[in-house]
Enzyme design. Structure first.
Site, PDB file in Angstrom:
ATOM      1  N   GLY A   1       0.815  -1.216   0.000  1.00 51.82           N
ATOM      2  CA  GLY A   1       0.000   0.000   0.000  1.00 51.82           C
ATOM      3  C   GLY A   1       0.845   1.260   0.000  1.00 51.82           C
TER       4      GLY A   1
ATOM      5  N   GLY B   1       2.599   3.817   1.472  1.00 52.07           N
ATOM      6  CA  GLY B   1       3.152   4.148   2.788  1.00 52.07           C
ATOM      7  C   GLY B   1       3.512   5.612   2.921  1.00 52.07           C
TER       8      GLY B   1
ATOM      9  CE  LYS C   1       7.887   7.602  -5.087  1.00 51.73           C
ATOM     10  NZ  LYS C   1       8.190   6.909  -6.344  1.00 51.73           N
TER      11      LYS C   1
ATOM     12  CG  ASP D   1       5.159  -3.340  -5.177  1.00 47.24           C
ATOM     13  OD1 ASP D   1       5.773  -4.401  -5.395  1.00 47.24           O
ATOM     14  OD2 ASP D   1       5.686  -2.348  -4.661  1.00 47.24           O
TER      15      ASP D   1
END
Ligand code: AMP
Ligand code: MG
Length: 493
Positions: A92, A94, A115, A254
């Site tokens: 996920g 973070g 981000k 991912d």
């Protein structure tokens, strides 16, 4: 956080609404002193955002997530992933947030994503933050990829937060505002599958179909068509990476998108001397994600996507598996067709009547194989070589022959290739002069971290018009000097 009085940015929340199980509402950490470092004005305009407003104090607060347009629901996205082959059921965002989606000039939804915006419940041991250098790195390399014509997430802005980030030393922190067709990953499907909730998996697949492959909804088996579309998109993407010498560096599931966009510019770098074994990432000690391994890894990641989607292909697993194998097994053929067509373009040779044609008398494949062997044996700079070869097509083979250490088998190769009458102008459109070379990227990031953005701006100017050779930019076309040494890249920074 404050809420804007006027809806300055029409952000929708399709992902958060369709998939609440994968969307954790969350707020960005307050940036004490936001300061815009770089803004992508053409991209802002494409998204219907006013660059002048984005430069304003409120605009900068939007870019770090501290001003949330009314109606928007920032969320941390849940996903799983195979990292270096090992499965993590809960990764996920973070240190990232999806602010929402905007419709671009073509009416397509584009994610606006942050981000480095602070810890989320997915942060595990991480601090949720990002340093200026790595965020500028993502900006410059993603925009270079875009200019090379390679599908990629985009970079809208980097804003310094005014907060320090502890790495080996204290570094200035930043938020990257990233734009993508979506942030759906193979790992998103792995997460949904691991919940055991097939209705959620189906909703996720429907969301992906409507966003990326609406035509596939008409297929007899839309979920199998979704999978086939992702296989095709990834085969084409990785072929373009290989043709440009791009090494992603951390091809975990991912970091493998459903859209076929390149995502997550952590330890990536462009190859200089041609060698399939090239690895730059400090954490890739086994060379799993070496340049030459990328097509095989992409297919491995797609096999993980197939596993996640199996319950949607057929309710009987035994029947679902053979259904999945057909598109999966087509990956090498699709990859090779895209790569061979691209290599013909780089060599100035006309394309085959259809990309899948495999003519028995086609002289290009052995010619290409021999060339790559020569490049590897000579340790030849991949980008300079192909650009220089255009000169040979125009009649002057001297400079490109001089790249080789001694008069060699290459001279004979050139003559055979020239007999095919290569198109020099087409080569100049296929072979970039300027790529974000590792030493130039490092130079720009070091200066940017110290507050001097001029080297970054100059590098961006070169690599965002990569095919357009310009006077005065010679140093942007040259390989790293000898004393640059062995290059290492770092991720998670
Ligand atoms: P990446 O290597 O950037 O693809 O990240 C892999 C995973 O680590 C994702 O779940 C990220 O959200 C998480 N992550 C990376 N860096 C940080 C950080 N500094 N703080 C929190 N999570 C992080
Ligand atoms: Mg990632």
């Amino acid at each position: 956080m404050s809420v804007a009085s006027a809806p300055t940015v029409p952000l929708s929340s399709h992902f958060a609404r369709d998939l609440p199980e994968l969307a954790l509402p969350w707020e960005a950490e307050e940036a004490p002193d936001p300061r815009l470092l770089v803004l992508n004005e053409p991209l802002a305009v494409e998204l219907g955002l006013d660059p002048a407003w984005l430069r304003s104090p409120d605009g900068q607060r939007l870019l770090v997530g501290n001003l949330v347009p009314s109606g928007a629901t920032p969320v941390a996205q849940a996903y799983a992933g195979h990292q270096f082959g090992g499965f993590s059921p809960r990764l996920g965002d973070g240190r990232a947030l999806l602010l929402g989606e905007v419709a671009d000039a073509d009416g397509h939804l584009r994610d606006i994503h942050l981000k480095g915006s602070g810890r989320t419940p997915f942060a595990r041991a991480g601090d949720g933050l990002a340093a200026v250098g790595p965020m500028l790195r993502e900006y410059v390399i993603s925009e270079a990829m875009q200019a090379l014509g390679i599908p990629t997430t985009r970079s809208l802005a980097v804003v310094a937060t005014g907060r320090s980030v502890r790495r080996d030393t204290l570094l200035p922190g930043a938020v990257l505002t990233r734009v993508a067709g979506s942030h759906l990953r193979v790992g998103s499907f792995q997460y949904a599958r691991a919940t055991g909730d097939t209705a959620l998996l189906r909703r996720l697949a429907d969301h992906a179909l409507s966003r990326h492959y609406p035509d596939a909804t008409q297929a007899d088996n839309p979920y199998l068509a979704l999978f086939g579309s992702v296989v095709a998109a990834q085969a084409s993407l990785v072929a373009q990476w290989m043709l440009s010498g791009f090494i992603h560096g951390v091809m975990n599931t991912d970091n493998t998108t459903i859209s076929g966009e390149t995502i997550d510019y952590g330890p990536c770098a462009f190859l200089e001397a041609f060698d399939p074994a090239t690895v730059y990432s400090s954490i890739d000690s086994g060379g799993r994600y070496a340049y030459g391994n990328q097509p095989g890894v992409a297919q491995w990641n797609l096999a993980r996507l197939a596993e996640a989607l199996l319950p949607l292909f057929h309710e009987d697993q035994d029947q679902a598996i053979p259904l999945a194998m057909e598109p999966l097994d087509s990956f090498p053929r699709q990859y090779s067709a895209a790569w061979s067509a691209g290599m013909r373009g780089k060599l100035g040779l006309p394309s085959l009547p259809t990309p899948d044609d495999n003519l028995d008398d086609d002289v290009a494949p052995p010619l290409v194989d021999e060339l790559l062997t020569l490049l590897q044996a000579g340790g030849i700079d991949y980008t300079s070589f192909f650009r220089g070869l255009g000169g040979a097509a125009r009649g002057d083979a001297g400079p490109v022959c001089a790249l080789f250490p001694e008069a060699s088998a290459f001279d004979a190769w050139v003559e055979r290739w020239r007999a095919l009458d290569p198109d020099a102008d087409a080569m100049d459109r296929a072979n970039p002069v300027y790529i974000p070379r590792n030493h130039l990227v490092e130079e720009a990031l070091a200066a940017g971290t110290e507050g001097d953005l001029d080297p970054l701006e100059r590098l961006l100017d070169a690599v965002t018009r990569p095919y357009d050779e310009r006077p005065g930019l010679q140093r942007y076309a040259a390989p790293a000097p000898e004393d640059f040494g062995t290059y290492r890249t770092y991720c998670g920074t």
